[in-house]
Motif scaffolding. Sequence first.
Motif, mmCIF file in Angstrom:
data_model
loop_
_atom_site.group_PDB
_atom_site.id
_atom_site.type_symbol
_atom_site.label_atom_id
_atom_site.label_comp_id
_atom_site.label_asym_id
_atom_site.label_seq_id
_atom_site.Cartn_x
_atom_site.Cartn_y
_atom_site.Cartn_z
ATOM 1 N N ARG A 84 4.391 5.841 1.497
ATOM 2 C CA ARG A 84 4.400 4.659 2.285
ATOM 3 C C ARG A 84 5.617 4.526 2.925
ATOM 4 N NH1 ARG A 84 3.360 0.351 -1.681
ATOM 5 N NH2 ARG A 84 4.134 -0.765 0.080
ATOM 6 N N GLY A 85 6.353 5.765 3.207
ATOM 7 C CA GLY A 85 7.452 5.617 4.382
ATOM 8 C C GLY A 85 8.698 5.284 3.780
ATOM 9 N N ARG A 86 8.826 5.184 2.544
ATOM 10 C CA ARG A 86 10.018 4.580 2.017
ATOM 11 C C ARG A 86 11.133 5.657 1.546
ATOM 12 N NH1 ARG A 86 7.379 -0.459 -1.567
ATOM 13 N NH2 ARG A 86 6.539 1.608 -2.736
ATOM 14 N N LEU A 87 10.208 6.906 1.826
ATOM 15 C CA LEU A 87 11.273 8.292 1.568
ATOM 16 C C LEU A 87 11.033 9.169 2.489
ATOM 17 C CD1 LEU A 87 11.567 8.839 -2.411
ATOM 18 C CD2 LEU A 87 13.236 8.197 -0.957
ATOM 19 N N PRO A 88 11.904 10.046 3.187
ATOM 20 C CA PRO A 88 11.684 11.052 3.973
ATOM 21 C C PRO A 88 10.673 12.011 3.337
ATOM 22 C CG PRO A 88 13.776 11.373 3.527
ATOM 23 C CD PRO A 88 13.396 9.732 3.215
ATOM 24 N N ALA A 89 10.190 13.044 3.906
ATOM 25 C CA ALA A 89 9.233 13.915 3.606
ATOM 26 C C ALA A 89 10.038 14.878 2.729
ATOM 27 C CB ALA A 89 8.439 15.028 4.357
#
Length: 504
Positions: free
Chosen positions: A256-261
């Motif tokens: 969802r783009g709320r945490l980096p990889a």
Amino acid sequence: MSIDRILHPGLRQRIVSAEAAAALINPGETVAMSGFTGSGYPKAVPQFLARRIEQAHGRGEAFRINLLTGASTAPELDGALAKVDGIAMRMPFQSDPDARRRINAGKLDYLDIHLSHVAQHVWFGFYNEIDTAVVEVSAIHADGTLVPSTSVGNNKTWLDLAKKVIIEVNQWQPAGIDGMHDIYYGTALPPHRKPIPLVRGDERIGQTTLRCDPDKIVAVVLTDAPDRNSPFNPPDADSQRIAGHLIEFLKHEVARGRLPANLLPLQSGVGNIPNAVLAGLASSGFRDLEAFTEVIQDGMLDLLKSGVLRYASCTGFALSPEASEAFMRDLDFYRQRIIMRSQEVSNHPELVRRLGCIGMNGMIEADIYGNVNSTHVMGSSIMNGIGGSGDFARNGFLSIFLSPSTAKNGSISAIVPMVSHVDHTEHDVAVIVTEQGLADLRGLPPRRRARALIDNCVHPDFRAQLQDYFDRASRDSHGKHTPHLLNEALSWHQRWLDTGTMKA
């Protein structure tokens, strides 16, 4: 035992027996000792102090001390002193069964506070002046600086403030640990504080040793004894399911783009479930992870060894015997990837917020609105203490609490109408995970939080019972924002005390 680790000539002249050192501690003193989660605590002086106290009690003399540490210690310290009724007041965290029994019997005063608050409270004199500090180190340099051992905890504060200091030099601790620590001396008291200049968890901002005025050191004791190394149980099915739910959630947050990889810096409480989560991360596909935490346990060593974890910042260790051996065997590898700090830095709310830590901690129970009890059984009996969980829950990017959905052979539900003691309010709790599933409480008003917890986290044996309570509370309660039936809200706990089960 060799004196080779004591390079300061004057302090070599102060080597005495543990018995002689213990004789320097007087009844009624406030004594600060090293130790954090079973590592780096003094091994010899507390046991001889316990013998003195027992002998004094045998003569009808009063002899108790106020005991301050970094966190929990071990049977040689907390256990030995508790068994002889040698502790009048204890803070800030303990896990010893003898101390726990005395606390819950009302015979030992216990102050359970956030670990990040300890140093500041002591500097302001909330717990009296520190009469004596007893601190374990691994070596003393020629200039008198002290090489910490396998925990730092509050040792900087103890050495700064104590009127007299007893040092245990433990040659069991690996000599190669010298250089692994980062002791920051730039903290100040309000209103003169400046930001701690740490913007990445793998930075170094301090020195590798502790400072202490040699004139305050009244005794040096040589020891050769291991830390308490408690084994971790292999992850059971419930722990593995909890880990699976959490790892799936973290992957979803990345998608969802709320945490980096590579997520954000991880903090993990101590115990079998957090260790199972760390083990699950090893095979999750995540790479280049970071840890800014209090304690390194087996799972983090494994993640460092496998390359999944890039570095770990901590204030102490909690290792099984096997992991302790692996740490010492591969010390050259780990010293490049582990940084050990004072707990006023490892738990500092500003740093936890700045780095965006993901806090993962255990709990005793949660209620349907997301309030969490992590310290008290049935509201009145302390288990261990809040430790650093509140530092990370309130200030981290994500606050996650983990627990099996039931306890005591299924007679207790971990999700209840109202918690019997509140450590973490609903405002500080983002995610709750049991083996049944995961409830993401972010952005949900109270009644939606209740539905998410009942649907996802409650054991089937209690789900209908809890749903019935919530339905009736929603219909009949005085207010509809956070519905409760006050005459029933704690009835589950009373039922267990009366009958041995929460089941209606």
